[in-house]
Structures are given as C-alpha cells and as structure tokens.
Scaffold this motif. Structure first.
Motif, PDB file in Angstrom:
ATOM      1  N   HIS A  11      31.972  64.730  25.835  1.00 17.74           N
ATOM      2  CA  HIS A  11      30.811  65.473  26.308  1.00 17.74           C
ATOM      3  C   HIS A  11      30.860  66.975  26.038  1.00 17.74           C
ATOM      4  CE1 HIS A  11      28.759  62.275  28.640  1.00 17.74           C
ATOM      5  NE2 HIS A  11      29.969  61.733  28.639  1.00 17.74           N
ATOM      6  N   GLN A  12      31.981  67.502  25.625  1.00 20.90           N
ATOM      7  CA  GLN A  12      32.102  68.947  25.449  1.00 20.90           C
ATOM      8  C   GLN A  12      31.238  69.429  24.282  1.00 20.90           C
ATOM      9  OE1 GLN A  12      33.754  70.924  27.561  1.00 20.90           O
ATOM     10  NE2 GLN A  12      34.202  69.067  28.735  1.00 20.90           N
ATOM     11  N   ILE A  13      30.682  70.617  24.429  1.00 22.40           N
ATOM     12  CA  ILE A  13      29.837  71.182  23.372  1.00 22.40           C
ATOM     13  C   ILE A  13      30.640  71.374  22.088  1.00 22.40           C
ATOM     14  CG2 ILE A  13      30.187  73.575  24.088  1.00 22.40           C
ATOM     15  CD1 ILE A  13      26.962  72.130  22.587  1.00 22.40           C
ATOM     16  N   THR A  14      31.924  71.710  22.214  1.00 22.70           N
ATOM     17  CA  THR A  14      32.753  71.892  21.014  1.00 22.70           C
ATOM     18  C   THR A  14      32.902  70.569  20.249  1.00 22.70           C
ATOM     19  OG1 THR A  14      34.744  71.598  22.352  1.00 22.70           O
ATOM     20  CG2 THR A  14      34.042  73.874  21.895  1.00 22.70           C
ATOM     21  N   ARG A  16      30.642  68.117  20.196  1.00 19.06           N
ATOM     22  CA  ARG A  16      29.358  67.868  19.539  1.00 19.06           C
ATOM     23  C   ARG A  16      29.184  68.744  18.305  1.00 19.06           C
ATOM     24  NH1 ARG A  16      25.500  68.264  24.575  1.00 19.06           N
ATOM     25  NH2 ARG A  16      27.392  68.761  25.699  1.00 19.06           N
ATOM     26  N   LEU A  17      29.534  70.027  18.447  1.00 14.65           N
ATOM     27  CA  LEU A  17      29.419  70.936  17.302  1.00 14.65           C
ATOM     28  C   LEU A  17      30.351  70.509  16.163  1.00 14.65           C
ATOM     29  CD1 LEU A  17      29.138  74.362  19.141  1.00 14.65           C
ATOM     30  CD2 LEU A  17      27.322  73.084  17.994  1.00 14.65           C
TER      31      LEU A  17
END
Length: 148
Positions: A11-14, A16-17
C-alpha cells in the motif's frame, strides 16, 4: 507490448511509484472486487489495441472493415486493392519495390505476373482519381511504386 497491471497488497506510495516506474500501466490494491479488476483490464486492453485506421494525405484506410474514404467519398476496393493501397500508405511516400507489393497483396507462393500487378495499380489509380483524391500512385521505373 502487453499492458501490465499490478495486483498487490503493498500500500505504500513508494511501492506504487516503483510499479509505475517499472513500466506498469495500472496498480490495484488488495482486497479488490473482481468487477473492478474486469473494468480496469477492459480499459487497459482498449487503450492498448492497435489503431485500425491509417491515413495518407486525404485518404483514411480502416483495416477493421477494409474501407477507404476521402473527405467526399467512400472508395470500394477489392481485398487485393486494399492490401496494395495499405502497403503504399504505410511506406509514407517512399518507394515500395514491386516484389514487396506482390508479397503484401497476394498469398505466399502465388504466381503474379508483372502485368497483373500493373492492372491492379491502374485500377487503384482510376478509383483514387474518381473519388477526387489528391494522392497518386507514382512509378519509379525498374524499382517500384510510391504513393504521393
């Protein structure tokens, strides 16, 4: 290139990026509904579908229904004529060798005389003229033909 969708619990934005940076087209977090996954897959496949229309000058060739049109008319072509015109259009004004036109327009192993190719090109020229197209099929003697 096939579209890529990440299905993950990260779930972390890192995360996903990183997925997008690695070439992903979409990122779906768990838990997810199958209906949402289906909708996302359908959208990705629709965007990834190859374009079926090819344009050259004032002509639009639609490979999906083998149709050709100008702004003022629709041109009826045989399948062989369509394949010849599509090959010339895809060459973007460069000369296409006669043997390459034959390979593109007739089944492998077909015996096609020079006269047969010339007759098809003559019919194409006439049909383009009758439809009022700005394009012409030019001849480079001893080499091939081009759409200009």
């Amino acid at each position: 290139v096939a579209p890529v969708i990440f299905l993950t619990a990260r779930h972390q934005i890192t995360d996903r990026l990183s997925g997008f940076a690695a070439g992903g087209d979409d990122y779906l977090l768990k838990p997810f509904h199958l209906a949402e996954l289906g909708a996302r897959l359908k959208a990705l496949l629709k965007r990834a579908a190859p374009a079926t229309a090819l344009s050259a000058g004032d002509l639009v060739l639609d490979a999906a229904d083998h149709s050709v049109s100008t702004p003022g008319a629709r041109i009826a072509l045989s399948p062989t004529e369509f394949r010849l015109l599509a090959t010339l259009s895809a060459a973007d004004g460069t000369i296409v060798r006669r043997r390459d036109l034959v390979r593109a327009a007739w089944p492998e192993g077909a015996q096609v005389s020079d006269n047969t190719l010339d007759q098809y090109l003559s019919r194409l020229r006439r049909k383009l003229r009758q439809a009022g197209s700005d394009l012409t099929i030019g001849t480079a003697r001893g080499i091939g033909h081009r759409l200009s």
